[in-house]
Structure formats: structure tokens, C-alpha cells
Design a protein around this motif. Sequence first.
Motif, PDB file in Angstrom:
ATOM      1  N   MET A   1     -86.397   9.719 -24.140  1.00 16.24           N
ATOM      2  CA  MET A   1     -85.940   9.624 -22.767  1.00 16.24           C
ATOM      3  C   MET A   1     -84.948  10.747 -22.472  1.00 16.24           C
ATOM      4  O   MET A   1     -84.057  11.017 -23.260  1.00 16.24           O
ATOM      5  N   ILE A   2     -85.108  11.400 -21.323  1.00 16.53           N
ATOM      6  CA  ILE A   2     -84.219  12.500 -20.930  1.00 16.53           C
ATOM      7  C   ILE A   2     -82.911  11.935 -20.397  1.00 16.53           C
ATOM      8  O   ILE A   2     -82.895  11.004 -19.592  1.00 16.53           O
ATOM      9  N   ARG A   3     -81.782  12.508 -20.861  1.00 18.20           N
ATOM     10  CA  ARG A   3     -80.455  12.032 -20.461  1.00 18.20           C
ATOM     11  C   ARG A   3     -79.852  12.965 -19.422  1.00 18.20           C
ATOM     12  O   ARG A   3     -79.807  14.181 -19.634  1.00 18.20           O
ATOM     13  N   MET A   4     -79.394  12.405 -18.314  1.00 14.74           N
ATOM     14  CA  MET A   4     -78.766  13.202 -17.259  1.00 14.74           C
ATOM     15  C   MET A   4     -77.349  12.711 -17.016  1.00 14.74           C
ATOM     16  O   MET A   4     -77.093  11.514 -16.930  1.00 14.74           O
ATOM     17  N   LEU A   5     -76.423  13.660 -16.900  1.00 12.99           N
ATOM     18  CA  LEU A   5     -75.016  13.376 -16.644  1.00 12.99           C
ATOM     19  C   LEU A   5     -74.663  13.915 -15.267  1.00 12.99           C
ATOM     20  O   LEU A   5     -74.893  15.090 -14.961  1.00 12.99           O
ATOM     21  N   ILE A   6     -74.090  13.062 -14.407  1.00 10.91           N
ATOM     22  CA  ILE A   6     -73.654  13.446 -13.056  1.00 10.91           C
ATOM     23  C   ILE A   6     -72.140  13.600 -13.078  1.00 10.91           C
ATOM     24  O   ILE A   6     -71.421  12.688 -13.505  1.00 10.91           O
ATOM     25  N   VAL A   7     -71.651  14.767 -12.612  1.00 15.20           N
ATOM     26  CA  VAL A   7     -70.230  15.080 -12.718  1.00 15.20           C
ATOM     27  C   VAL A   7     -69.696  15.518 -11.361  1.00 15.20           C
ATOM     28  O   VAL A   7     -70.193  16.494 -10.770  1.00 15.20           O
ATOM     29  N   ASP A   8     -68.695  14.833 -10.858  1.00 16.36           N
ATOM     30  CA  ASP A   8     -68.000  15.242  -9.633  1.00 16.36           C
ATOM     31  C   ASP A   8     -66.668  14.513  -9.593  1.00 16.36           C
ATOM     32  O   ASP A   8     -66.587  13.330  -9.968  1.00 16.36           O
ATOM     33  N   ASP A   9     -65.612  15.217  -9.152  1.00 15.38           N
ATOM     34  CA  ASP A   9     -64.306  14.571  -9.084  1.00 15.38           C
ATOM     35  C   ASP A   9     -64.187  13.629  -7.894  1.00 15.38           C
ATOM     36  O   ASP A   9     -63.235  12.848  -7.808  1.00 15.38           O
ATOM     37  N   GLU A  10     -65.144  13.691  -6.952  1.00 13.77           N
ATOM     38  CA  GLU A  10     -65.155  12.761  -5.822  1.00 13.77           C
ATOM     39  C   GLU A  10     -66.026  11.555  -6.178  1.00 13.77           C
ATOM     40  O   GLU A  10     -67.248  11.669  -6.304  1.00 13.77           O
TER      41      GLU A  10
ATOM     42  N   GLY B   1     -64.475  17.320 -15.482  1.00 15.68           N
ATOM     43  CA  GLY B   1     -65.081  18.122 -16.527  1.00 15.68           C
ATOM     44  C   GLY B   1     -64.701  17.634 -17.906  1.00 15.68           C
ATOM     45  O   GLY B   1     -65.509  17.658 -18.839  1.00 15.68           O
ATOM     46  N   GLU B   2     -63.452  17.177 -18.048  1.00 18.02           N
ATOM     47  CA  GLU B   2     -62.981  16.688 -19.346  1.00 18.02           C
ATOM     48  C   GLU B   2     -63.751  15.434 -19.773  1.00 18.02           C
ATOM     49  O   GLU B   2     -64.140  15.288 -20.945  1.00 18.02           O
ATOM     50  N   GLU B   3     -63.979  14.523 -18.818  1.00 21.17           N
ATOM     51  CA  GLU B   3     -64.730  13.302 -19.138  1.00 21.17           C
ATOM     52  C   GLU B   3     -66.184  13.638 -19.476  1.00 21.17           C
ATOM     53  O   GLU B   3     -66.780  13.049 -20.381  1.00 21.17           O
ATOM     54  N   ALA B   4     -66.739  14.632 -18.774  1.00 20.22           N
ATOM     55  CA  ALA B   4     -68.105  15.070 -19.079  1.00 20.22           C
ATOM     56  C   ALA B   4     -68.183  15.626 -20.491  1.00 20.22           C
ATOM     57  O   ALA B   4     -69.144  15.372 -21.232  1.00 20.22           O
TER      58      ALA B   4
ATOM     59  N   ARG C   1     -66.843  23.361  -8.420  1.00 22.10           N
ATOM     60  CA  ARG C   1     -65.399  23.574  -8.252  1.00 22.10           C
ATOM     61  C   ARG C   1     -64.696  22.219  -8.367  1.00 22.10           C
ATOM     62  O   ARG C   1     -64.786  21.383  -7.476  1.00 22.10           O
ATOM     63  N   MET C   2     -64.018  22.014  -9.499  1.00 25.63           N
ATOM     64  CA  MET C   2     -63.301  20.763  -9.735  1.00 25.63           C
ATOM     65  C   MET C   2     -61.906  21.080 -10.257  1.00 25.63           C
ATOM     66  O   MET C   2     -61.695  22.125 -10.893  1.00 25.63           O
ATOM     67  N   PRO C   3     -60.940  20.210 -10.016  1.00 27.13           N
ATOM     68  CA  PRO C   3     -59.604  20.430 -10.603  1.00 27.13           C
ATOM     69  C   PRO C   3     -59.670  20.308 -12.124  1.00 27.13           C
ATOM     70  O   PRO C   3     -60.531  19.634 -12.674  1.00 27.13           O
ATOM     71  N   GLY C   4     -58.746  20.980 -12.812  1.00 31.18           N
ATOM     72  CA  GLY C   4     -58.778  20.944 -14.271  1.00 31.18           C
ATOM     73  C   GLY C   4     -59.897  21.830 -14.779  1.00 31.18           C
ATOM     74  O   GLY C   4     -59.939  23.034 -14.497  1.00 31.18           O
ATOM     75  N   MET C   5     -60.837  21.270 -15.508  1.00 28.47           N
ATOM     76  CA  MET C   5     -61.982  22.026 -16.013  1.00 28.47           C
ATOM     77  C   MET C   5     -63.024  22.167 -14.920  1.00 28.47           C
ATOM     78  O   MET C   5     -63.617  21.184 -14.476  1.00 28.47           O
ATOM     79  N   ASP C   6     -63.251  23.406 -14.436  1.00 25.91           N
ATOM     80  CA  ASP C   6     -64.249  23.591 -13.380  1.00 25.91           C
ATOM     81  C   ASP C   6     -65.647  23.693 -13.973  1.00 25.91           C
ATOM     82  O   ASP C   6     -65.843  23.609 -15.191  1.00 25.91           O
ATOM     83  N   GLY C   7     -66.633  23.890 -13.086  1.00 25.74           N
ATOM     84  CA  GLY C   7     -68.023  23.896 -13.528  1.00 25.74           C
ATOM     85  C   GLY C   7     -68.359  25.019 -14.483  1.00 25.74           C
ATOM     86  O   GLY C   7     -69.169  24.855 -15.395  1.00 25.74           O
ATOM     87  N   LEU C   8     -67.731  26.197 -14.309  1.00 30.68           N
ATOM     88  CA  LEU C   8     -68.039  27.336 -15.178  1.00 30.68           C
ATOM     89  C   LEU C   8     -67.552  27.088 -16.598  1.00 30.68           C
ATOM     90  O   LEU C   8     -68.257  27.396 -17.579  1.00 30.68           O
TER      91      LEU C   8
ATOM     92  N   HIS D   1     -80.232  23.743 -24.952  1.00 25.86           N
ATOM     93  CA  HIS D   1     -81.421  23.490 -24.145  1.00 25.86           C
ATOM     94  C   HIS D   1     -81.098  22.851 -22.804  1.00 25.86           C
ATOM     95  O   HIS D   1     -81.964  22.753 -21.935  1.00 25.86           O
ATOM     96  N   CYS D   2     -79.852  22.391 -22.593  1.00 30.41           N
ATOM     97  CA  CYS D   2     -79.475  21.592 -21.417  1.00 30.41           C
ATOM     98  C   CYS D   2     -79.664  22.386 -20.120  1.00 30.41           C
ATOM     99  O   CYS D   2     -79.250  23.546 -20.009  1.00 30.41           O
ATOM    100  N   LYS D   3     -80.284  21.753 -19.122  1.00 30.70           N
ATOM    101  CA  LYS D   3     -80.442  22.341 -17.795  1.00 30.70           C
ATOM    102  C   LYS D   3     -79.237  21.947 -16.930  1.00 30.70           C
ATOM    103  O   LYS D   3     -78.815  20.785 -16.942  1.00 30.70           O
ATOM    104  N   ILE D   4     -78.701  22.916 -16.183  1.00 30.95           N
ATOM    105  CA  ILE D   4     -77.504  22.664 -15.375  1.00 30.95           C
ATOM    106  C   ILE D   4     -77.837  22.931 -13.919  1.00 30.95           C
ATOM    107  O   ILE D   4     -78.355  23.999 -13.558  1.00 30.95           O
ATOM    108  N   ILE D   5     -77.526  21.957 -13.061  1.00 31.12           N
ATOM    109  CA  ILE D   5     -77.708  22.092 -11.613  1.00 31.12           C
ATOM    110  C   ILE D   5     -76.333  21.950 -10.971  1.00 31.12           C
ATOM    111  O   ILE D   5     -75.702  20.887 -11.057  1.00 31.12           O
ATOM    112  N   PHE D   6     -75.846  23.014 -10.337  1.00 33.12           N
ATOM    113  CA  PHE D   6     -74.529  22.980  -9.710  1.00 33.12           C
ATOM    114  C   PHE D   6     -74.650  22.616  -8.232  1.00 33.12           C
ATOM    115  O   PHE D   6     -75.546  23.092  -7.522  1.00 33.12           O
ATOM    116  N   LEU D   7     -73.737  21.773  -7.791  1.00 24.63           N
ATOM    117  CA  LEU D   7     -73.582  21.460  -6.369  1.00 24.63           C
ATOM    118  C   LEU D   7     -72.414  22.282  -5.841  1.00 24.63           C
ATOM    119  O   LEU D   7     -71.313  22.218  -6.393  1.00 24.63           O
ATOM    120  N   THR D   8     -72.641  23.076  -4.807  1.00 28.93           N
ATOM    121  CA  THR D   8     -71.629  24.016  -4.340  1.00 28.93           C
ATOM    122  C   THR D   8     -71.347  23.845  -2.856  1.00 28.93           C
ATOM    123  O   THR D   8     -72.159  23.306  -2.105  1.00 28.93           O
TER     124      THR D   8
END
Length: 539
Positions: free
Chosen positions: A1-10, A36-39, A56-63, A75-82
Motif C-alpha cells: 500500500m502506498i503511504r501519503m503524508l499531508i503536511v501544512d501548518d494550517e 515540517g518537524e512533525e513530518a 512555506r511553513m514556519p520553522g522547517m519550510d518545504g525546501l 523514491h518519494c514523490k513530493i507535491i508542493f502547495l504554493t
Amino acid sequence: MIRMLIVDDEEIITDGLFDVFSQLNLNLDLYKAYSGEEALDWMNTTRVDIVLSDIRMPGMDGLELMRNIRSSWPHCKIIFLTGYNDFDYVYQAIQSPGISYLLKSEEYDKIIKAVTDAIHELESSLKFHDLVKQSREKLTTLETLAQGNYFRYLLQGTRTTEELEVDFRNLGIALDPALPILVAVADIQRTNMHHSFAESQNAALAVKFLAETFLAERTDSLGIIDHYGGLVWLVQPKHGQVRELDEAYARTVKFLEGQFELMQQACLDSLGITFAITICADTCEWKQLSEIYDRLRSEQYRRAGDGAQMVQTVTLGTIGTAANSRTLREKAESLAIHLEGGNREGFLHLFNELMKTAFDERGNGGPFALELYYTIALFLLSYINRWELHDKVGTTGLMQRDRHSSWQDSYEFLKQIAESLFNLRLSVERNRAAAVIEKIRLYIEEHLGEDLSLVRLASVIHFNPSYLSRLFKQESGINLSEYIDEVRMEKAKNLLKKDELKIAEVGVQVGYETPHSFTRFFKKSTSMTPAEYREIVRK
């Protein structure tokens, strides 16, 4: 099963996306993080295949998060919301492969399509034949067989570091004899059983070659076909990652857990091959290899369930004298492999073939029949002794061929003992599986207000998450997530019948930190809010 992690400070964005993807039939194992730290904590715990993240998040940003992802799960695929003002960030991000981006103002349909595309890319990247073609260029079949023979030689005694250096150089083994290793063993199972030795050998070679591609970026490894036709991997972190040895090896164990799961899916889809993996979380000195190998094979035997697609990580603690003998008579080797692997069909097929060669046309047995009888009887007795099954399987007359009235009767007696061993193993596996499921149920009931993610529950019993999910559904007839929801709903209703707790407090006790999340969960199951339910109960 493919695992996806959703990350946003909001939180509202994270929870909203989580709910949207939870309702889709994309076969995703979903997780969420609010920073980002929790991710990063999630990715240090388990494999992640897709990350959908704010850039763009406080603390550890997306980059910064992206750089950490690349070091752990390439191998992880990354999709950024901007946002509209984030294009400087986006320009830096898209210089790396496997990165895409979307505006936060986009509709959910476009976000779903981006995730669906990422899923298809991951599935395509697991196509078996392309990966095997890449790895075949690095290691020939002849080298593999030579290294397998050398592994069996290593198991017979100790070698000095200097001797190992010479051997490794001559055999093309890219491991450092001065550093410890991690050991993993695999029990290969075939959905379409072929009894040809060549086909079994090719299946093991195919899995071994595939591992070269999956493990090469982060580790130096050696895959070996062992005496039983299974696979053994000896693994070290790459030299650039061993400044802090303990941390490097611990991170490598997590990496192996994730990569072996991907390998299992690729092998199943392309070859119809499944395999159970047992990884030793302890580092192993070269002089301990024989003991570690035997102990890992013992752990595979004691697994819960049938082991298909299992990745099990074990800690063996103090290493003592090896208890298991690896030396079996040559003519019984293939039968012993089937018995050890729990493969009843393969055992009986080969047993019947051997019986045909043991007798003449009149059913009389010659010297070969006598030798074959005692060869089979000896490894059956060895198996019974090793797993202490004397009180469950009768052995009277096993080592006395002349107690049987005919050759046919004597071989039927051997077959009956083997059938009893297979039946006993199946029963024991089911009992162990039931015990594991009961342990998980008790843990859920006692920790209902805490983290009950699949990764957390899997860590309780030291299985990989996807195997736990499959085992729970197989034994209980219900998905693990559905069972957790049922237990939460039962407790929530009981608490709402009383007036001691506020509705928000009830939500916290069943695992929902925010009132709106609890209300949404409750209404989805009952078509009424918690307040409405409490009012009905009062009336």
C-alpha cells in the motif's frame, strides 16, 4: 500500500485534504502532520511514498523538508502547495526530480489528479523487468553463485579481518570487514509452484537482482542464495553515512523496512512471488554471523500467520551457541526446504516423485529405497526435535523401517508424519495470529485517546504496517481502521449517556483533539451530532 503524508501548518487545510483523500478509493495509507518537524518524525518512523506539503511553513519550510526526504526516501514523490508569492521557492524545488507543485487556490480535482499521477509514477517505477535489467549490469549470475558458496563457507568458522579483506576483493564483495553488518533473511513463496530446481533458482536470483536496485543508493549490500533456496542480505550504510555508527545503522534498519515492502509489491505484481522478510535490528560482528543467521531463521519459523508479504524486525539480544543444524542429507534437501517453508503442496509433489523412483514395477524396494527412507525419516526426526514436537507427533517406529509390513506402508507412514507436521504448523500459525490480533485489540481499547495510526500499532508488535493491516483483515474479517472507528463510537456513545463530561472532553477521550473533527466523525456514523444524540438519550 502506498503511504501519503499531508503536511501544512494550517490545521483546517491539513484536515480537509485528509478527509477528501480518505473518502477516495486510491488504496492510500494516509497520515498528516502540522509542521515540517512533525513530518520528519513520521519519515524517521516509517517509509513515505508521497508527500503533499505546503512549501512555506514556519520553522522547517518545504525546501528543507524536501532535502530531508531525499536523504531518507529517495523514491518519494513530493507535491508542493504554493501561494502566488512563492515562486522563488518553487524554482528551487523543481530543480530536483520527482517534484511538482500546485497553487493553493486550485480545486480539489487538480490536487487529486496530481496525487493520482504520482501513484502511477510510483507503480511504473516498480516495474520489475526494467529494474532487473539495471541491476544485472552490476552483478553476474556466476558471481552470485560464487558468493553464495562463500557465505556457506563463512558459516562454518571465523575468518580474520585481513583474510576477509582478501576474500571480499577477489569475490567483488563491496562490504567493509572492519565494520559490523545488518542481516536480513527472506523465505521465498511462489503463488504458482514450479518444482524445477532451475526455476526456483531463477526466482531467487530475480529477487536478489531486484534488491540491488532498491538498496544501492543508501547501502552497501550483498544478497546471497542460502542452503534452503532462500535469500540472505548482509548490509552496511554507505561509507559517507557512518560518522555516527549507531545512528547510521538505526536509520538503515528503517530504510530496509521500507524498501523491502516496495520490493515485495514489485515481485508479486511481476513474477507472482511473495517473500517474508525478517530483519535483525542489532548490528552483527562477522564472527557472530552463523548464530545470527540461525536465530533469524528460527524467528521466521515462529512468525504469526502465513508470512506472505511480511517484513518483521527483531531484536535478538545476547547471542549464544547456534542451536540449529544446517547440514541435511543431499537427497533430502529439497524436501527439507519445503518442510521448513511450510509448503505442503511442494513437499507432497516431490515426495510422490521420489517414491516412484524408490520401487521397481512389483513394488519392491532396493538399497536406494532403504537409504531414501532413512534420509527422510532423519530430517523429519530432526525437525520434530528442533521444534520440540514429541508430545504432538508420534515418532514410534520412525527409525525402524522393518516394523512396517511393506515398503508402501513404510513410506505412507512417513507421509502421515509429514502431513501431521504441516497441519500442526498451520494450527500454530493461526493461534499466533489470533494472539497478535487480541494484543492489538487490547492496546486499542487501552489507548483509545492516543495515536492509533497503522504505523504506531505495527510498532507494538514489531511488524511492518501493511502486513499488520492484511493480517487483521484476514483474521477479523474487518479493516483495522473500521474496527478502531467502531470501538471509538461505542465508547463515545457510552460517555455521552452520562453528563459528567463535556462533548469536547468525550471527543478527546476517543482520540479527537478538536470538537469539529469529533462532530464530523460522530455524524458520519450516526447521522446526528453528539449533542443531538445526548439529548435523545436524556429524553
